[in-house]
Design an enzyme around this catalytic site. Sequence first.
Site, mmCIF file in Angstrom:
data_model
loop_
_atom_site.group_PDB
_atom_site.id
_atom_site.type_symbol
_atom_site.label_atom_id
_atom_site.label_comp_id
_atom_site.label_asym_id
_atom_site.label_seq_id
_atom_site.Cartn_x
_atom_site.Cartn_y
_atom_site.Cartn_z
ATOM 1 N N GLY A 67 32.290 20.207 -45.150
ATOM 2 C CA GLY A 67 31.522 20.793 -44.051
ATOM 3 C C GLY A 67 31.161 19.725 -43.029
ATOM 4 N NE ARG A 93 34.781 23.097 -47.786
ATOM 5 C CZ ARG A 93 33.834 23.444 -46.898
ATOM 6 N NH1 ARG A 93 34.106 24.296 -45.941
ATOM 7 N NH2 ARG A 93 32.621 22.914 -46.973
ATOM 8 C CB SER A 94 42.631 18.762 -48.602
ATOM 9 O OG SER A 94 43.896 18.487 -49.167
ATOM 10 C CG ASP A 153 27.999 17.991 -53.711
ATOM 11 O OD1 ASP A 153 28.655 18.673 -52.895
ATOM 12 O OD2 ASP A 153 27.117 18.444 -54.451
ATOM 13 C CB THR A 167 25.614 17.446 -46.383
ATOM 14 O OG1 THR A 167 25.016 18.724 -46.635
ATOM 15 C CG2 THR A 167 24.809 16.408 -47.152
ATOM 16 C CG ASP A 202 23.372 22.218 -47.241
ATOM 17 O OD1 ASP A 202 22.837 22.913 -46.362
ATOM 18 O OD2 ASP A 202 24.470 22.475 -47.756
ATOM 19 C CG ASP A 252 22.258 19.580 -51.447
ATOM 20 O OD1 ASP A 252 22.873 19.026 -50.513
ATOM 21 O OD2 ASP A 252 22.776 20.450 -52.162
ATOM 22 C CG MET A 302 23.665 27.562 -42.427
ATOM 23 S SD MET A 302 24.848 26.433 -41.708
ATOM 24 C CE MET A 302 26.098 27.607 -41.170
ATOM 25 N NE ARG A 341 27.674 28.886 -48.695
ATOM 26 C CZ ARG A 341 28.751 28.211 -48.300
ATOM 27 N NH1 ARG A 341 29.553 27.668 -49.174
ATOM 28 N NH2 ARG A 341 29.010 28.059 -47.018
ATOM 29 C CB ALA A 387 7.576 30.751 -42.428
ATOM 30 C CD GLN A 418 20.885 27.354 -39.590
ATOM 31 O OE1 GLN A 418 20.092 27.009 -40.452
ATOM 32 N NE2 GLN A 418 21.616 28.438 -39.723
HETATM 33 P P1 ADP Z 1 31.744 18.934 -49.124
HETATM 34 O O1 ADP Z 1 32.200 17.524 -49.131
HETATM 35 O O2 ADP Z 1 31.102 19.305 -47.827
HETATM 36 O O3 ADP Z 1 30.924 19.268 -50.348
HETATM 37 P P2 ADP Z 1 34.024 20.435 -50.236
HETATM 38 O O4 ADP Z 1 33.328 20.767 -51.505
HETATM 39 O O5 ADP Z 1 34.779 21.504 -49.560
HETATM 40 O O6 ADP Z 1 33.056 19.842 -49.132
HETATM 41 O O7 ADP Z 1 35.032 19.238 -50.557
HETATM 42 C C1 ADP Z 1 35.850 18.691 -49.534
HETATM 43 C C2 ADP Z 1 37.223 18.349 -50.074
HETATM 44 O O8 ADP Z 1 37.124 17.339 -51.084
HETATM 45 C C3 ADP Z 1 37.965 19.482 -50.766
HETATM 46 O O9 ADP Z 1 38.609 20.348 -49.868
HETATM 47 C C4 ADP Z 1 38.968 18.713 -51.594
HETATM 48 O O10 ADP Z 1 40.062 18.302 -50.815
HETATM 49 C C5 ADP Z 1 38.175 17.491 -52.026
HETATM 50 N N1 ADP Z 1 37.611 17.707 -53.370
HETATM 51 C C6 ADP Z 1 36.467 18.327 -53.715
HETATM 52 N N2 ADP Z 1 36.285 18.355 -55.048
HETATM 53 C C7 ADP Z 1 37.363 17.747 -55.579
HETATM 54 C C8 ADP Z 1 37.804 17.461 -56.913
HETATM 55 N N3 ADP Z 1 37.082 17.833 -57.969
HETATM 56 N N4 ADP Z 1 38.973 16.812 -57.053
HETATM 57 C C9 ADP Z 1 39.709 16.446 -56.000
HETATM 58 N N5 ADP Z 1 39.370 16.688 -54.729
HETATM 59 C C10 ADP Z 1 38.216 17.328 -54.505
#
Ligand code: ADP
Length: 323
Positions: A11, A72-73, A103, A126, A128, A130, A170, A172, A187, A255
């Site tokens: 994000g 996101r990959s 995370d 982030t 968030d 957190d 926001m 989750r 509030a 946001q």
């Molecule tokens: P954020 O970093 O905001 O929490 P995501 O949870 O979507 O976002 O994670 C971002 C990207 O990090 C994922 O699309 C993926 O490519 C990689 N990723 C997340 N978790 C794993 C994992 N357990 N193993 C390998 N790659 C991961």
Amino acid sequence: VTKIGVLTSGGDSPGMNAAIRAVVRTGLFHGLEVFGIMRGYQGMVEDDIIKMESRSVANIIQRGGTILKTARSKEFFEHEGRKKAYANLQKRGIDGLVIIGGDGSFRGAQKFSAEFDIPCVGLPGTIDKDMAGTDVTIGFDTAVNTAVQAIDKIRDTMDAHDRVFIVEVMGRDAGYIALHSGIATGAENILIPETKTDIEAIIHGLTEKEKRKKLVNLIVVAEGEEFGGGNEVAKVIRQRMPNADVRVTVLGHIQRGGAPTCEDRVVASHMGYYAVESLLLGRRNVMVGVINNKIHYTPLEKAVKEKHKIGTEWIKIQKILAS
Ligand code: ADP
């Protein structure tokens, strides 16, 4: 390290550009070559990697979003994808990575560095807030101030009518935006994922207030609260109080956008600088955080396992202040 890559992943959050700028300029200052990896891990897999110069990050500190884009990959979840990604780094001699993300992104970094010999440093990007191992994250301050400004405007119109206003912000899994924006806008109720939603108490409170002719009520709700957000909470209140005029506003993506606040720019600059410094000192697989205004390093492993614990004492205080 001699060549480093920087990427933004998962994000997006306001202030990521300020962090990219700090990483690039600190790297160049130390004579490193710096590469920008586009669209998070996806660009690493697809070899979408560009050389960064000082001018590449000119005039971006004040901009929301991320010039490197984020994604996101799916491929990076698989060993094959990560292998491809590593080959693309090797091709250029990139021997250190700065990952700006949440995370999920750190979980990916941790896996990647365990399989291939590449030091990774994470910066908490982030809205968030957190993340364990840091008091602040890049983007929270901007997001929460955007929420406060929006709720202030809603309150103006609220005061003109007798209504129950529910504003969904926001969050989750984390209630920081709801808790802070709810406190700052006075509030009457704040609903967050970390605590059970006591709907009976809310209905009771609204009924009592109806009797006292205090008919304006603001409820700030995090999207991940027990009932599933603002619309769900409204449904329950409407069922139980058929005469109440209940309105819901979902703030949504505003946001995430907008110019980062001073605080987020400063935090991102501070963390970005230390990301490069720590790679140079041979630190690997840590997240750079700030605790009590001091830079603090947390192993990525720990950062992804633990959550920052929200101080729910504020829920009690808020009940008194908003009664
Ligand atoms: P954020 O970093 O905001 O929490 P995501 O949870 O979507 O976002 O994670 C971002 C990207 O990090 C994922 O699309 C993926 O490519 C990689 N990723 C997340 N978790 C794993 C994992 N357990 N193993 C390998 N790659 C991961």
